[in-house]
Scaffold this active site. Structure first.
Site, mmCIF file in Angstrom:
data_model
loop_
_atom_site.group_PDB
_atom_site.id
_atom_site.type_symbol
_atom_site.label_atom_id
_atom_site.label_comp_id
_atom_site.label_asym_id
_atom_site.label_seq_id
_atom_site.Cartn_x
_atom_site.Cartn_y
_atom_site.Cartn_z
ATOM 1 N N TYR A 93 114.195 21.656 -21.687
ATOM 2 C CA TYR A 93 115.316 22.488 -21.246
ATOM 3 C C TYR A 93 114.847 23.881 -20.853
ATOM 4 O O TYR A 93 113.693 24.248 -21.093
ATOM 5 C CB TYR A 93 116.389 22.576 -22.345
ATOM 6 C CG TYR A 93 116.036 23.487 -23.497
ATOM 7 C CD1 TYR A 93 115.055 23.124 -24.431
ATOM 8 C CD2 TYR A 93 116.651 24.726 -23.655
ATOM 9 C CE1 TYR A 93 114.724 23.969 -25.480
ATOM 10 C CE2 TYR A 93 116.317 25.578 -24.710
ATOM 11 C CZ TYR A 93 115.358 25.185 -25.617
ATOM 12 O OH TYR A 93 115.012 26.029 -26.652
ATOM 13 N N LYS A 145 108.961 23.557 -24.058
ATOM 14 C CA LYS A 145 110.364 23.847 -24.364
ATOM 15 C C LYS A 145 111.141 22.533 -24.441
ATOM 16 O O LYS A 145 111.810 22.123 -23.491
ATOM 17 C CB LYS A 145 110.937 24.803 -23.293
ATOM 18 C CG LYS A 145 112.107 25.648 -23.809
ATOM 19 C CD LYS A 145 112.351 26.839 -22.915
ATOM 20 C CE LYS A 145 113.669 27.531 -23.197
ATOM 21 N NZ LYS A 145 113.783 28.173 -24.494
ATOM 22 N N GLU A 186 106.042 33.089 -34.133
ATOM 23 C CA GLU A 186 107.193 33.631 -33.413
ATOM 24 C C GLU A 186 108.419 33.527 -34.308
ATOM 25 O O GLU A 186 108.283 33.357 -35.523
ATOM 26 C CB GLU A 186 107.379 32.900 -32.080
ATOM 27 C CG GLU A 186 107.552 31.399 -32.254
ATOM 28 C CD GLU A 186 107.691 30.643 -30.933
ATOM 29 O OE1 GLU A 186 108.020 31.250 -29.900
ATOM 30 O OE2 GLU A 186 107.491 29.417 -30.958
ATOM 31 N N LEU A 206 106.136 29.600 -27.935
ATOM 32 C CA LEU A 206 106.704 29.368 -26.608
ATOM 33 C C LEU A 206 106.289 30.535 -25.697
ATOM 34 O O LEU A 206 106.423 31.696 -26.091
ATOM 35 C CB LEU A 206 108.237 29.314 -26.686
ATOM 36 C CG LEU A 206 108.839 28.905 -25.347
ATOM 37 C CD1 LEU A 206 108.784 27.396 -25.179
ATOM 38 C CD2 LEU A 206 110.260 29.397 -25.199
HETATM 39 N N1 PLP Z 1 110.385 31.329 -28.717
HETATM 40 C C1 PLP Z 1 111.298 30.374 -28.935
HETATM 41 C C2 PLP Z 1 111.071 29.386 -30.032
HETATM 42 C C3 PLP Z 1 112.455 30.306 -28.141
HETATM 43 O O1 PLP Z 1 113.370 29.334 -28.347
HETATM 44 C C4 PLP Z 1 112.653 31.282 -27.130
HETATM 45 C C5 PLP Z 1 113.848 31.263 -26.267
HETATM 46 O O2 PLP Z 1 114.777 30.571 -26.468
HETATM 47 C C6 PLP Z 1 111.685 32.276 -26.956
HETATM 48 C C7 PLP Z 1 110.561 32.267 -27.762
HETATM 49 C C8 PLP Z 1 111.861 33.341 -25.892
HETATM 50 O O3 PLP Z 1 111.692 32.808 -24.603
HETATM 51 P P1 PLP Z 1 112.394 33.488 -23.340
HETATM 52 O O4 PLP Z 1 111.958 34.915 -23.333
HETATM 53 O O5 PLP Z 1 111.857 32.733 -22.177
HETATM 54 O O6 PLP Z 1 113.864 33.348 -23.520
#
Ligand code: PLP
Length: 286
Positions: free
Chosen positions: A33, A147, A179, A203
């Protein structure tokens, strides 16, 4: 105006969208997603979100159901069909509907779903006060760079923070920062911005990249390297970044103040730069 979603080639009201119980997204969480923030009806960093989607599809060995040009068209269409000026476009691709079997089905069309709701960014009050976080051991799988829709571990993590009345969970694996349950995490020590490297344990956030670009432009020194748990606990500042949180300071960790317990000076520089960057992009797009 009711919420309009897209499912397998058609736009329809949310209430009418139906997927089979045999969909592998439902049975196995077998899908990927994206969440794309939309400001004043303009998708933010769409190319980068679609590039990450392509990488996620490749990682789970699912052929891309649409070319980038088609995704771009659909994203713009769903924005047009929904009322809010600022939206969060959610799009999901699963391996489709098939009798339950772990092995991939042959000749099955993927399920493509998109919805868009209002984008809820942190209130001014939260930005000024900062968020609270608790810590936990990261027990997710070893492909956190993909993701995927199978987010049970992230949900369990997030619920821990809810149970302790906190906003997020900051996770450590083998003594190092990874994270948060749905955001990337940065630390600041003596004016230096510390960022965990983009590897299989985190991520690759689109906002993470924007923050590093803004830090370079604002002449904030950056170190991308593994950050030990002690360094996180002794940091002057901690931040969360994501498409909906943008850049948000964490001012309490496990109930103790981070630094002096207020959003720090480096946060203020980057948060201000982020807001200005958004405004500039929107002016250019208008
Ligand atoms: N890490 C995780 C586990 C996430 O689910 C997300 C976003 O949903 C992020 C980091 C941040 O990613 P982004 O800046 O692309 O929203």
């Amino acid at each position: 105006m009711s919420e309009i979603v897209y499912l397998n080639g058609e736009f329809m009201p949310l209430e009418n969208a139906r997927v089979s119980v045999l969909d592998r997204g439902f049975i196995f969480g077998d899908g990927v997603y994206e969440v794309i923030p939309v400001y004043s009806r303009h998708p933010f960093r769409l190319t980068e979100h679609l590039a990450r989607l392509r990488r996620s599809l490749e990682a789970i060995r699912l052929e891309a159901p649409l070319a980038d040009a088609e995704w771009i068209r659909l994203v713009h269409q769903i924005i047009e069909r929904n009322a809010p000026e600022d939206q969060a476009v959610y799009l999901q691709v699963t391996r489709g509907v098939a009798r339950r079997d772990h092995a991939f089905p042959k000749g099955v069309a993927p399920t493509v779903f998109m919805m868009s709701g209002p984008l809820s960014t942190p209130s001014r009050e939260l930005v000024e006060k900062g968020a609270s976080a608790v810590t936990a051991t990261d027990f997710r799988w070893l492909r956190c760079d993909v993701k995927v829709t199978s987010l049970l571990a992230n949900c369990l993590m997030r619920q821990r923070s809810v149970d302790s009345g906190a906003d997020e969970v900051v996770m450590f694996r083998d003594g190092y920062l990874t994270e948060a349950s749905s955001s990337n995490v940065f630390a600041v020590k003596e004016g230096v911005l510390l960022a965990p490297p983009k590897n299989h344990l985190v991520l690759p956030g689109i906002t993470y990249d924007v923050v590093l670009e803004l830090a370079a432009a604002s002449k904030v020194p950056v170190e991308v390297r593994e950050i030990g748990e002690d360094e996180v606990r002794g940091a002057d500042e901690l931040w969360l970044t994501s498409s909906s949180k943008e850049v948000l300071a964490v001012t309490t960790l496990d109930g103790r103040p981070v630094g002096d317990g207020k959003p720090g000076p480096v946060f203020k520089v980057i948060h201000g730069a982020f807001q200005e960057f958004k405004r500039r992009i929107m002016r250019q797009a208008a």
